[in-house]
Design an enzyme around this catalytic site. Structure first.
Site, short mmCIF file in Angstrom:
data_model
loop_
_atom_site.label_atom_id
_atom_site.label_comp_id
_atom_site.label_asym_id
_atom_site.label_seq_id
_atom_site.Cartn_x
_atom_site.Cartn_y
_atom_site.Cartn_z
N ASP A 1 -0.94 6.07 -5.74
CA ASP A 1 -2.00 7.06 -5.97
C ASP A 1 -1.49 8.13 -6.93
O ASP A 1 -0.37 8.60 -6.77
CB ASP A 1 -2.38 7.74 -4.64
CG ASP A 1 -2.73 6.72 -3.58
OD1 ASP A 1 -3.83 6.16 -3.65
OD2 ASP A 1 -1.89 6.46 -2.70
N HIS B 1 -0.40 10.80 -2.62
CA HIS B 1 -1.73 10.41 -2.13
C HIS B 1 -2.71 11.58 -2.06
O HIS B 1 -3.85 11.47 -2.49
CB HIS B 1 -1.61 9.76 -0.76
CG HIS B 1 -2.91 9.29 -0.20
ND1 HIS B 1 -3.73 10.11 0.55
CD2 HIS B 1 -3.56 8.11 -0.29
CE1 HIS B 1 -4.82 9.43 0.90
NE2 HIS B 1 -4.73 8.22 0.40
N HIS C 1 0.82 -1.21 0.00
CA HIS C 1 0.00 0.00 0.00
C HIS C 1 0.86 1.26 0.00
O HIS C 1 1.59 1.51 0.97
CB HIS C 1 -0.87 -0.04 1.26
CG HIS C 1 -1.77 1.13 1.44
ND1 HIS C 1 -1.74 1.94 2.54
CD2 HIS C 1 -2.74 1.63 0.63
CE1 HIS C 1 -2.66 2.87 2.44
NE2 HIS C 1 -3.28 2.70 1.29
N ARG C 2 0.83 2.01 -1.08
CA ARG C 2 1.69 3.19 -1.29
C ARG C 2 3.16 2.76 -1.20
O ARG C 2 4.00 3.48 -0.66
CB ARG C 2 1.39 4.30 -0.27
CG ARG C 2 -0.10 4.63 -0.11
CD ARG C 2 -0.37 5.72 0.91
NE ARG C 2 -1.78 5.74 1.31
CZ ARG C 2 -2.26 6.48 2.30
NH1 ARG C 2 -1.47 7.29 2.97
NH2 ARG C 2 -3.54 6.43 2.61
N ASP D 1 0.37 -2.08 4.50
CA ASP D 1 1.57 -1.24 4.64
C ASP D 1 2.81 -2.09 4.94
O ASP D 1 3.94 -1.60 4.85
CB ASP D 1 1.39 -0.25 5.81
CG ASP D 1 0.29 0.77 5.56
OD1 ASP D 1 -0.23 0.82 4.43
OD2 ASP D 1 -0.04 1.52 6.51
N LYS E 1 -7.03 9.38 -7.65
CA LYS E 1 -7.61 10.20 -6.59
C LYS E 1 -8.15 11.50 -7.20
O LYS E 1 -7.50 12.06 -8.09
CB LYS E 1 -6.52 10.59 -5.59
CG LYS E 1 -6.01 9.45 -4.75
CD LYS E 1 -6.96 9.17 -3.63
CE LYS E 1 -6.35 8.28 -2.57
NZ LYS E 1 -7.41 7.62 -1.81
N GLU F 1 -4.30 3.83 -8.23
CA GLU F 1 -5.54 4.47 -7.77
C GLU F 1 -5.61 5.91 -8.27
O GLU F 1 -4.67 6.68 -8.09
CB GLU F 1 -5.63 4.46 -6.24
CG GLU F 1 -6.94 5.11 -5.83
CD GLU F 1 -7.19 5.20 -4.33
OE1 GLU F 1 -6.40 4.65 -3.54
OE2 GLU F 1 -8.17 5.87 -3.97
N GLU G 1 0.79 -0.63 -4.76
CA GLU G 1 -0.36 0.27 -4.91
C GLU G 1 0.17 1.69 -4.90
O GLU G 1 1.09 2.01 -4.11
CB GLU G 1 -1.33 0.06 -3.74
CG GLU G 1 -2.68 0.73 -3.92
CD GLU G 1 -2.85 2.08 -3.22
OE1 GLU G 1 -3.91 2.70 -3.39
OE2 GLU G 1 -1.92 2.52 -2.53
#
Ligand code: G3P
Ligand code: CA
Length: 258
Positions: free
Chosen positions: A55, A68, A26-27, A253, A129, A127, A53
């Site tokens: 953003d 993000h 995640h990120r 994470d 945003k 993703e 992942e």
């Protein structure tokens, strides 16, 4: 989406449910390094993640960048909206120091940089945003994926996800071969069969808040030939519960927890 194409994408993704549980950083490995930076993505690979992942947002001069928030305030030493910076201005900000001084010097990556370094080494869960802030982001993203031959992905190479179903519909018209994921926020009423049926006409992945996940929901999603990759596991208890629910992937994470 063209129904034959949808069927092919769904069969591809659904037959994958027998594969091992997918680990999605995640990120990047954001428990260990500043989120959405190259060092965090490299750490994710070290920890054997299957996907990173990330953003995306867009600069004033149309560069797709990996960050993000819609502002730079939380994760850099600057202030202001991403869309008010040119790429050159944004590049001067430090995106690592807020996390720990040893990461000082990390910059906000461009989407292209991430593709260049990691394409073929790990899957991308991208993703979008705040699509409403960037009227041309669909076209820009589709063009960038095409330029990098990611518009006809090999199995599991790329998924584009968003909380915004309308954005996904629009993006699908521009890039119908890219697998899509719908992010679903926690809602007390859960997710209905009617919704799943509707969503399955467009997306191959339902990626819900982990608080929504039960074994029953996962089975229902599989019955509609979609996969489930919930977000965001930050401790072993959450990982254990999601494994028990038989999800297809876990967004975390801490990739090493899985
Ligand atoms: O990938 C799911 C997750 O990233 C969605 O929430 O706020 O961390 O982007 P957020
Ligand atoms: Ca995200």
């Amino acid at each position: 989406m063209n129904s034959l194409l949808r069927k092919i994408l769904q069969l591809n993704s659904y037959s994958a449910t027998n594969r091992k549980l997918q680990v999605i950083a995640h990120r990047g490995a954001s428990g260990y390094a500043p989120e959405n930076t190259m060092i965090s993505f490299r750490k994710a690979l070290d920890l054997k993640a299957d996907y990173i992942e990330l953003d995306i947002q867009m600069t004033k001069d149309g560069e797709i960048v990996v960050i993000h928030d819609a502002t730079v305030d939380r994760t850099t030493n600057g202030t202001g909206n991403v869309r008010d910076f040119t790429y050159e201005e944004l590049r001067k900000l430090d995106a690592g120091q807020w996390f720990h001084k040893k990461f000082s010097g990390q910059q906000i990556p461009t989407f292209q940089e991430v593709i260049t370094e990691f394409h073929g080494k790990v899957g991308f869960l991208i993703e979008i945003k705040n699509a409403n802030l960037y009227p041309s982001i669909s076209e820009r993203l589709a063009a960038e994926l095409k330029k990098n031959s990611l518009d006809h992905p090999n199995h599991n190479e790329i998924i584009v996800q968003s909380f915004d179903f309308e954005f996904l519909e629009e993006f699908n018209k521009l890039a119908p071969t890219i697998p899509l994921g719908l992010l679903v926020k926690y809602r007390v009423q859960g997710i209905s069969n009617v919704q799943l049926k509707e969503w399955s006409k467009l997306v191959q992945y339902i990626n819900p808040n982990k608080a929504l996940v039960t074994r029953r929901l996962v089975k229902k999603i599989h019955d509609y030939h979609m996969q489930v990759m919930p977000y965001t596991a930050r401790d072993m208890k959450a990982v254990k519960a999601l494994k028990h629910a038989k999800v297809d992937g876990i967004i975390t994470d801490f990739p090493d927890y899985i």
